[in-house]
Design a protein around this motif. Structure first.
Motif, PDB file in Angstrom:
ATOM      1  N   LEU A  67       7.750  10.467  12.664  1.00  0.00           N
ATOM      2  CA  LEU A  67       6.842   9.723  11.750  1.00  0.00           C
ATOM      3  C   LEU A  67       6.930  10.254  10.299  1.00  0.00           C
ATOM      4  CD1 LEU A  67       3.369   9.944  13.901  1.00  0.00           C
ATOM      5  CD2 LEU A  67       5.339   8.168  13.754  1.00  0.00           C
ATOM      6  N   LEU A  68       6.703  11.614   9.946  1.00  0.00           N
ATOM      7  CA  LEU A  68       7.046  12.184   8.919  1.00  0.00           C
ATOM      8  C   LEU A  68       8.167  11.752   8.189  1.00  0.00           C
ATOM      9  CD1 LEU A  68       6.551  14.514   6.671  1.00  0.00           C
ATOM     10  CD2 LEU A  68       7.582  16.153   8.104  1.00  0.00           C
ATOM     11  N   ARG A 121       9.972   8.994   8.863  1.00  0.00           N
ATOM     12  CA  ARG A 121       9.930   7.454   8.443  1.00  0.00           C
ATOM     13  C   ARG A 121       9.137   7.059   7.299  1.00  0.00           C
ATOM     14  NH1 ARG A 121      10.697   2.959  12.198  1.00  0.00           N
ATOM     15  NH2 ARG A 121       8.476   2.470  11.549  1.00  0.00           N
ATOM     16  N   ILE A 122       8.253   7.973   6.754  1.00  0.00           N
ATOM     17  CA  ILE A 122       7.517   7.779   5.762  1.00  0.00           C
ATOM     18  C   ILE A 122       8.233   8.093   4.579  1.00  0.00           C
ATOM     19  CG2 ILE A 122       5.131   8.551   4.422  1.00  0.00           C
ATOM     20  CD1 ILE A 122       3.889   8.941   7.056  1.00  0.00           C
ATOM     21  N   LEU A 123       8.836   9.529   4.531  1.00  0.00           N
ATOM     22  CA  LEU A 123       9.817  10.087   3.569  1.00  0.00           C
ATOM     23  C   LEU A 123      10.691   9.200   3.138  1.00  0.00           C
ATOM     24  CD1 LEU A 123       9.520  13.731   4.400  1.00  0.00           C
ATOM     25  CD2 LEU A 123       8.175  12.633   2.551  1.00  0.00           C
ATOM     26  N   GLU A 165      11.104   5.845   3.667  1.00  0.00           N
ATOM     27  CA  GLU A 165      10.880   4.500   3.670  1.00  0.00           C
ATOM     28  C   GLU A 165      11.439   4.086   2.142  1.00  0.00           C
ATOM     29  OE1 GLU A 165       9.326   0.839   4.127  1.00  0.00           O
ATOM     30  OE2 GLU A 165       9.229   1.784   2.339  1.00  0.00           O
ATOM     31  N   THR A 222       8.797   2.844  -0.824  1.00  0.00           N
ATOM     32  CA  THR A 222       7.839   3.494  -1.149  1.00  0.00           C
ATOM     33  C   THR A 222       7.943   5.160  -0.937  1.00  0.00           C
ATOM     34  OG1 THR A 222       6.587   3.322   1.140  1.00  0.00           O
ATOM     35  CG2 THR A 222       5.917   1.898  -0.874  1.00  0.00           C
ATOM     36  N   GLN A 268       9.207   8.973  -0.532  1.00  0.00           N
ATOM     37  CA  GLN A 268       9.245   9.988  -1.570  1.00  0.00           C
ATOM     38  C   GLN A 268      10.828  10.132  -1.850  1.00  0.00           C
ATOM     39  OE1 GLN A 268       6.612   9.778   0.251  1.00  0.00           O
ATOM     40  NE2 GLN A 268       5.389   9.660  -1.369  1.00  0.00           N
ATOM     41  N   LEU A 278      12.114   7.702  -4.250  1.00  0.00           N
ATOM     42  CA  LEU A 278      11.429   8.094  -5.389  1.00  0.00           C
ATOM     43  C   LEU A 278      12.063   9.113  -6.404  1.00  0.00           C
ATOM     44  CD1 LEU A 278       7.594   7.638  -4.725  1.00  0.00           C
ATOM     45  CD2 LEU A 278       9.261   5.997  -5.469  1.00  0.00           C
ATOM     46  N   ILE A 279      12.480  10.131  -5.572  1.00  0.00           N
ATOM     47  CA  ILE A 279      13.169  11.267  -6.269  1.00  0.00           C
ATOM     48  C   ILE A 279      14.592  10.832  -6.582  1.00  0.00           C
ATOM     49  CG2 ILE A 279      14.141  13.488  -5.986  1.00  0.00           C
ATOM     50  CD1 ILE A 279      11.715  14.192  -4.016  1.00  0.00           C
TER      51      ILE A 279
END
Lengths: 291, 320
Positions: free
Chosen positions: B150-151, B153-155, B157, B160, B162, B165-166
């Motif tokens: 889950l972690l 999958r968010i990072l 994405e 959106t 992170q 983004l970095i």
């Protein structure tokens, strides 16, 4: 005089140079290891703070700390989904299985280490051989057995097939063999019962391997996913990994919910790990050297 | 003669009587031996459990793979011979599953071993903080993979997350990670390596520290450089450890299930669909238990063959 002073000076300079070389030699591995350790830990720290962020901030923000702190995601995970039920199931499963494995491994380890009976070594080899069979091979036949015992969708379907652990049996036998026979014989001459020798001599001495086994068994069951997915289907019987995996499909963009649920699942593990990491690492290192 | 063996001797020769007496005495002695009762109380339930939950499934696995098994009414089951294997090979998911599993195993194993060796080399060369570093690097291994999935999958994405983004902030090209069939497998393997490398590192470090110090001293006297020291001393002397890591790694990565299931559910398309997912799906979604067993048997044969080959090829011919 001058020569002696110069020699002394040179020696000192060489010493500082050696020391500098040594420091430099340590600097490179330390730098690499610090970066790797950060890489291992940072995602979890991010997870911790993310669980307190509102959804809008959780996505699209590079700041580690939340600007707005909220407990909303925790409120949702606790009351909107079956989280507490899954948490209770996880405690029951991990607790009973760990306890059972400790008892069975210690007792069998003692018998296999200190008793002599016909066919002992071949029996032990056969038991160990069951460890080599991949889980996929036994998955279906085991399901048929569990189903014929009417255990499907009951927590017993996970508990009963995990009451014994071949790995634990092996580990405890290895250890109990190192306890000197004289110690046990002395107790027998004093007229103590077998139960006394086992519970008052063997068990206290086997504290270290038993605690390592307890941690491995507890954490292994806490994260168990495949077998529970096969035998536990109804929401009231799910364990935590199943519930978290369900969040992905049923709340497929509720990232704040995901992080709060993950955090609550991970916290007990982190607490256990903080106390037990030393034993666990020692246990893994030893098994690597011995097997 | 056929009367109760335990009853006192009635008639018969004297020799027989004394023989019976001895047997009786022996049984009596066994019965009074506390070790006998303790052993019986421990071993009887142990054997019963192993019979039902360990041996029986293994014994049943082969016949099951040759049957059509009706779960709801086992009486309707019938022998179908190799039909299950034919159905398995005809399954359109069979080839992708085999391909992905091999790719996963090769990639994960190579990355894990090389990175693990590198980290272990760093760990043996530092004099302080080794336990702390090991504790931190092993941390991801104890955390539930579902939470890790889950972690990430968010990072990861693409829009959106992170990580992108970095990368964007650093003016580097962004990745599609788990959402593109070109990169999903590699990304999943990388996450698996991130989580699993701690165990490999601990075993390799222990193996390296186990190499006797005198050998390094001898090498120093001979004036070898650190490159030679690694290839000619460290590596050959830890070949037992390397063999263990190789076999465990191969067995583990050929059975990968949780990672692709919770990261991508096998997608996008079939890009991360692995062999054990195929076994699970045929068995418990399609309820073709016989076909699932056939698939598992095939996997078993492959795993045993690979393990034996590794043992034969890489087992050191000496020990110290």
């Amino acid at each position: 005089m001058i020569i002696a002073a110069e020699a002394k000076h040179a020696a000192r300079r060489k010493r500082t140079l050696d020391r500098a070389k040594k420091v430099a030699g340590q600097l490179v591995p330390h730098t690499i290891l610090i970066i790797l350790s950060l890489g291992a830990v940072l995602p979890f720290i991010w997870m911790l703070f993310a669980s307190f962020k509102p959804f809008k901030e959780l996505v699209n923000s590079l700041d580690l700390l939340p600007h707005v702190w909220t407990l909303d995601s925790y409120r949702q995970i606790l009351f909107r989904v079956n989280f507490l039920v899954a948490f209770r199931n996880n405690i029951i499963l991990s607790g009973t299985i760990t306890l059972a494995i400790l008892v069975t491994s210690a007792a069998c380890g003692y018998v296999f280490a200190k008793y002599r009976f016909w066919g002992k070594e071949s029996l032990f080899t056969v038991l160990l051989a069951t460890m080599m069979v991949p889980f996929a091979v036994v998955m279906v036949p085991l399901y048929i057995i569990v189903a014929s015992l009417r255990m499907v969708d009951q927590l017993t379907a996970v508990i009963v097939p995990s009451l014994w652990s071949t790995f634990g049996l092996f580990m405890l036998r290895q250890f109990i063999e190192t306890i000197p026979d004289e110690l046990l014989d002395a107790a027998r001459i004093d007229g103590s019962s077998e139960w006394f020798s086992f519970s008052k001599i063997v068990l206290p001495l086997a504290g270290a391997p038993l605690s390592a086994l307890a941690v491995f068994a507890f954490l292994g069951q806490w994260d168990n996913f495949l077998w529970p997915t096969i035998v536990l289907n109804s929401p009231a019987k799910q364990n935590l990994p199943q519930l978290l995996a369900g969040l992905r499909s049923y709340y497929w963009t509720s990232y704040d919910l995901w992080m709060a649920g993950s955090m609550l699942t991970v916290i007990p593990v982190m607490i256990v790990y903080a106390f037990a990491s030393k034993y666990m690492i020692k246990g893994i290192a030893m098994s690597g050297l011995k097997l | 003669m056929s009367s109760n063996i335990l009853s006192p001797a009635r008639g018969g020769s004297r020799a027989e009587a004394s023989k019976r007496g001895r047997l009786q005495a022996r049984l009596h002695k066994v019965g009074r031996n506390p070790k006998f009762w303790f052993g019986l109380i421990v071993l009887a339930p142990t054997l019963a459990w192993y019979m039902l939950f360990a041996f029986l499934p293994i014994i049943n696995a082969l016949p099951l793979s040759l049957q059509y098994y009706a779960l709801l009414d086992p009486a309707k089951s019938r022998w179908v011979g190799f039909e299950n294997f034919r159905m398995l090979f005809d399954n359109p998911l069979f080839m992708p599953a085999v391909r992905n599993t091999i790719a996963w195993a090769v990639l994960g194993f190579t990355l894990g071993l090389i990175a693990g060796m590198g980290i272990a080399l760093c760990l043996v060369s530092v004099t302080r903080g080794r336990n702390l570093y090991q504790g931190l690097i092993y941390l991801p291994a104890v955390v539930s993979f579902v939470a890790v999935a889950l972690l990430f999958r968010i990072l990861l994405e693409p829009q959106t997350g992170q990580v992108n983004l970095i990368l964007n902030r650093l003016h580097l090209p962004e990745g599609k990670w788990l959402t593109s069939s070109d990169s999903a497998l590699v990304t999943s393997v990388l996450i698996g390596v991130w989580k699993g490398i701690g165990g490999t590192v601990i075993i390799l470090t222990a193996g390296m520290l186990n190499v006797p110090e005198e050998l390094y001293d001898a090498a120093k006297v001979d004036g070898v450089n650190s490159w030679q020291k690694f290839w000619k001393v460290t590596l050959p002397l830890m070949s037992h450890t390397l063999l263990l890591v190789t076999i465990l790694g191969a067995i583990g990565s050929l059975q990968v299930f949780t990672e692709p299931t919770v990261l991508t559910a096998g997608g996008p398309g079939n890009a991360t669909f692995t062999y054990n997912m195929l076994v699970y799906r045929t068995g418990f979604n399609d309820m073709q238990l016989g076909v699932a067993s056939a698939a598992a048997m095939l996997q078993f044969v492959v795993i045993v063959t690979i393990s034996l080959l590794q043992l034969k090829l890489f087992r050191p011919k000496w020990s110290y």
